[in-house]
Design a protein around this motif. Sequence first.
Motif, short mmCIF file in Angstrom:
data_model
loop_
_atom_site.label_atom_id
_atom_site.label_comp_id
_atom_site.label_asym_id
_atom_site.label_seq_id
_atom_site.Cartn_x
_atom_site.Cartn_y
_atom_site.Cartn_z
N VAL A 99 44.21 54.28 41.02
CA VAL A 99 43.15 53.37 40.59
C VAL A 99 43.74 52.04 40.15
N ALA A 100 44.83 52.07 39.41
CA ALA A 100 45.45 50.82 38.96
C ALA A 100 45.97 50.01 40.14
N ARG A 101 46.51 50.71 41.13
CA ARG A 101 47.01 49.99 42.33
C ARG A 101 45.85 49.34 43.08
N ALA A 102 44.74 50.06 43.20
CA ALA A 102 43.58 49.51 43.90
C ALA A 102 43.03 48.29 43.16
N ILE A 103 42.98 48.36 41.83
CA ILE A 103 42.47 47.22 41.05
C ILE A 103 43.40 46.02 41.21
N LEU A 104 44.71 46.26 41.16
CA LEU A 104 45.65 45.15 41.29
C LEU A 104 45.60 44.54 42.69
N ASN A 105 45.46 45.36 43.74
CA ASN A 105 45.36 44.83 45.10
C ASN A 105 44.09 44.01 45.30
N ASP A 106 42.98 44.47 44.72
CA ASP A 106 41.73 43.72 44.83
C ASP A 106 41.81 42.39 44.10
N SER A 107 42.48 42.37 42.98
CA SER A 107 42.56 41.13 42.23
C SER A 107 43.45 40.12 42.95
#
Length: 111
Positions: A99-107
């Motif tokens: 989840v943290a990786r997905a949030i960072l990639n989206d940002s």
Amino acid sequence: MFKPKYPPDYTYTPPVTAYTTPPAPVNTDTTAPAPLAQPPVPMPIPQAPARPVVQLTPGSVATVVVGGTAVVLVVGVVLVSLLLAVAITAASVAVVAVVARAILNDSHKGR
């Protein structure tokens, strides 16, 4: 000022310890020693206390078997629960990482 003051050597007396023994007197008599009146009596040897004999009855054997089985089962349950707790924790950490990786990639893509 900083030099220590030692007592003079002539005031030194060696310490007396319990292990020092006075010298044995020298026997200048050349005659044979007088024989003992009675021979020494040997000390009695203490006997070991009698130990009770362990008797195994069918009831005591069954009790030992059931108790041992219960201990093995309890230890097994505790170890399995600890392993399960570690597995759940690892899965939770993996989900948080995804989840943290997905949030960072989206940002980063939104710039």
